[in-house]
Motif scaffolding. Structure first.
Motif, PDB file in Angstrom:
ATOM      1  N   ASP A   1      -7.396  -4.960   0.741  1.00  0.00           N
ATOM      2  CA  ASP A   1      -8.329  -4.024   1.373  1.00  0.00           C
ATOM      3  C   ASP A   1      -7.496  -2.847   1.895  1.00  0.00           C
ATOM      4  O   ASP A   1      -6.267  -2.866   1.852  1.00  0.00           O
ATOM      5  CB  ASP A   1      -9.154  -4.698   2.472  1.00  0.00           C
ATOM      6  CG  ASP A   1      -8.326  -5.239   3.627  1.00  0.00           C
ATOM      7  OD1 ASP A   1      -7.213  -4.715   3.898  1.00  0.00           O
ATOM      8  OD2 ASP A   1      -8.788  -6.188   4.277  1.00  0.00           O
TER       9      ASP A   1
ATOM     10  N   GLU B   1      -3.754  -4.749  -5.965  1.00  0.00           N
ATOM     11  CA  GLU B   1      -5.062  -4.382  -6.511  1.00  0.00           C
ATOM     12  C   GLU B   1      -6.211  -4.973  -5.697  1.00  0.00           C
ATOM     13  O   GLU B   1      -7.266  -4.370  -5.595  1.00  0.00           O
ATOM     14  CB  GLU B   1      -5.165  -4.827  -7.965  1.00  0.00           C
ATOM     15  CG  GLU B   1      -4.236  -4.043  -8.871  1.00  0.00           C
ATOM     16  CD  GLU B   1      -4.170  -4.587 -10.278  1.00  0.00           C
ATOM     17  OE1 GLU B   1      -4.429  -5.798 -10.489  1.00  0.00           O
ATOM     18  OE2 GLU B   1      -3.875  -3.798 -11.186  1.00  0.00           O
ATOM     19  N   HIS B   2      -6.018  -6.154  -5.130  1.00  0.00           N
ATOM     20  CA  HIS B   2      -7.070  -6.840  -4.380  1.00  0.00           C
ATOM     21  C   HIS B   2      -7.011  -6.579  -2.875  1.00  0.00           C
ATOM     22  O   HIS B   2      -7.878  -7.053  -2.144  1.00  0.00           O
ATOM     23  CB  HIS B   2      -7.025  -8.348  -4.646  1.00  0.00           C
ATOM     24  CG  HIS B   2      -7.315  -8.693  -6.069  1.00  0.00           C
ATOM     25  ND1 HIS B   2      -8.545  -8.525  -6.651  1.00  0.00           N
ATOM     26  CD2 HIS B   2      -6.511  -9.177  -7.042  1.00  0.00           C
ATOM     27  CE1 HIS B   2      -8.496  -8.888  -7.911  1.00  0.00           C
ATOM     28  NE2 HIS B   2      -7.276  -9.288  -8.183  1.00  0.00           N
TER      29      HIS B   2
ATOM     30  N   ALA C   1      -1.158  -7.787  -8.495  1.00  0.00           N
ATOM     31  CA  ALA C   1      -2.545  -8.228  -8.285  1.00  0.00           C
ATOM     32  C   ALA C   1      -2.887  -8.221  -6.797  1.00  0.00           C
ATOM     33  O   ALA C   1      -4.016  -7.854  -6.422  1.00  0.00           O
ATOM     34  CB  ALA C   1      -2.754  -9.625  -8.877  1.00  0.00           C
ATOM     35  N   ARG C   2      -1.947  -8.587  -5.948  1.00  0.00           N
ATOM     36  CA  ARG C   2      -2.198  -8.528  -4.494  1.00  0.00           C
ATOM     37  C   ARG C   2      -2.483  -7.108  -4.037  1.00  0.00           C
ATOM     38  O   ARG C   2      -3.323  -6.883  -3.174  1.00  0.00           O
ATOM     39  CB  ARG C   2      -0.995  -9.067  -3.724  1.00  0.00           C
ATOM     40  CG  ARG C   2      -0.853 -10.541  -3.737  1.00  0.00           C
ATOM     41  CD  ARG C   2       0.398 -10.868  -2.971  1.00  0.00           C
ATOM     42  NE  ARG C   2       0.434 -12.237  -2.561  1.00  0.00           N
ATOM     43  CZ  ARG C   2       1.452 -12.781  -1.918  1.00  0.00           C
ATOM     44  NH1 ARG C   2       2.504 -12.040  -1.598  1.00  0.00           N
ATOM     45  NH2 ARG C   2       1.430 -14.038  -1.588  1.00  0.00           N
TER      46      ARG C   2
ATOM     47  N   ALA D   1      -7.686  -9.091 -11.911  1.00  0.00           N
ATOM     48  CA  ALA D   1      -6.630  -8.083 -11.851  1.00  0.00           C
ATOM     49  C   ALA D   1      -6.545  -7.331 -13.181  1.00  0.00           C
ATOM     50  O   ALA D   1      -6.875  -7.870 -14.240  1.00  0.00           O
ATOM     51  CB  ALA D   1      -5.296  -8.746 -11.537  1.00  0.00           C
TER      52      ALA D   1
ATOM     53  N   GLU E   1      -2.752  -9.639 -15.927  1.00  0.00           N
ATOM     54  CA  GLU E   1      -2.585 -11.054 -15.599  1.00  0.00           C
ATOM     55  C   GLU E   1      -1.445 -11.606 -16.433  1.00  0.00           C
ATOM     56  O   GLU E   1      -1.212 -11.175 -17.560  1.00  0.00           O
ATOM     57  CB  GLU E   1      -3.883 -11.823 -15.876  1.00  0.00           C
ATOM     58  CG  GLU E   1      -4.999 -11.410 -14.940  1.00  0.00           C
ATOM     59  CD  GLU E   1      -6.265 -12.224 -15.130  1.00  0.00           C
ATOM     60  OE1 GLU E   1      -6.307 -13.077 -16.040  1.00  0.00           O
ATOM     61  OE2 GLU E   1      -7.207 -12.007 -14.352  1.00  0.00           O
TER      62      GLU E   1
ATOM     63  N   ARG F   1      -3.755   2.888  -5.298  1.00  0.00           N
ATOM     64  CA  ARG F   1      -4.679   2.213  -6.216  1.00  0.00           C
ATOM     65  C   ARG F   1      -4.537   2.785  -7.630  1.00  0.00           C
ATOM     66  O   ARG F   1      -4.537   2.049  -8.608  1.00  0.00           O
ATOM     67  CB  ARG F   1      -6.108   2.319  -5.718  1.00  0.00           C
ATOM     68  CG  ARG F   1      -6.290   1.606  -4.382  1.00  0.00           C
ATOM     69  CD  ARG F   1      -7.702   1.214  -4.105  1.00  0.00           C
ATOM     70  NE  ARG F   1      -7.843   0.697  -2.749  1.00  0.00           N
ATOM     71  CZ  ARG F   1      -7.541  -0.544  -2.365  1.00  0.00           C
ATOM     72  NH1 ARG F   1      -7.062  -1.404  -3.241  1.00  0.00           N
ATOM     73  NH2 ARG F   1      -7.705  -0.921  -1.112  1.00  0.00           N
TER      74      ARG F   1
END
Length: 164
Positions: A35, A32-33, A29-30, A2, A5, A99
């Motif tokens: 889909d 950023e990750h 972070a969720r 991420a 952090e 994003r």
């Protein structure tokens, strides 16, 4: 990995604030990750958390004589407005804006936490504020007037420093 952090550098020695900030970092972070199919849902989860997070801090400021129009509260309002605008744009098919916003939040948050939130945490400790109950245990330490700016002497030319 991420863009942001959780680390000791973000900890402010105020457990409820630190827990809330750590959750913010995890939710970011969720985002950023995520889909593309999950992105808007994750962003909306972050908004709900951030509304509660900022609302809690704003209530703490109100309870301990930070002025309601201070720059800390104003920054909360602006960030939430931008986050909501991002959700609206994503709802119209512009999901990539989320994003970009997530990256910007990852840059903004440490500076906000290490300046404005650090000043608030120091103020809350000085007045013996119990975040769980909302009780000020050292009311004699409350500032006589409203704290303007962010509580830091360097926040703005008109800022009143938090008394030692």
């Amino acid at each position: 990995m991420a863009a942001l952090e959780w680390s000791d550098a973000l900890a402010l020695d105020l457990p409820l604030m630190d827990e809330t900030h750590e959750e913010f970092v995890e939710l970011l972070a969720r985002v950023e990750h995520a889909d593309d199919a999950q992105l808007l849902a994750r962003w909306l989860e972050l908004i709900v958390h951030t509304e509660q997070h900022f609302g809690m801090e704003d209530q703490w400021m109100a309870s301990t004589r930070f002025a309601s129009g201070n720059c800390h509260s104003m920054q909360h309002k602006v960030v939430l407005q931008v986050m909501r605008e991002g959700a609206a744009r994503a709802g119209q098919g512009e999901s990539q804006v989320l994003r970009m916003m997530a990256g910007e939040l990852a840059l903004w948050f440490p500076q906000h936490a290490q300046s404005m939130d650090a000043a608030l945490a120091l103020h809350l400790r000085r007045v013996g504020f119990d975040a769980a109950t909302g009780v000020v245990n050292a009311p004699e330490a409350l500032p006589q007037g409203l704290v303007h700016g962010c509580g830091s002497a360097s926040c703005s030319p008109s800022a009143q420093p938090v008394p030692a």
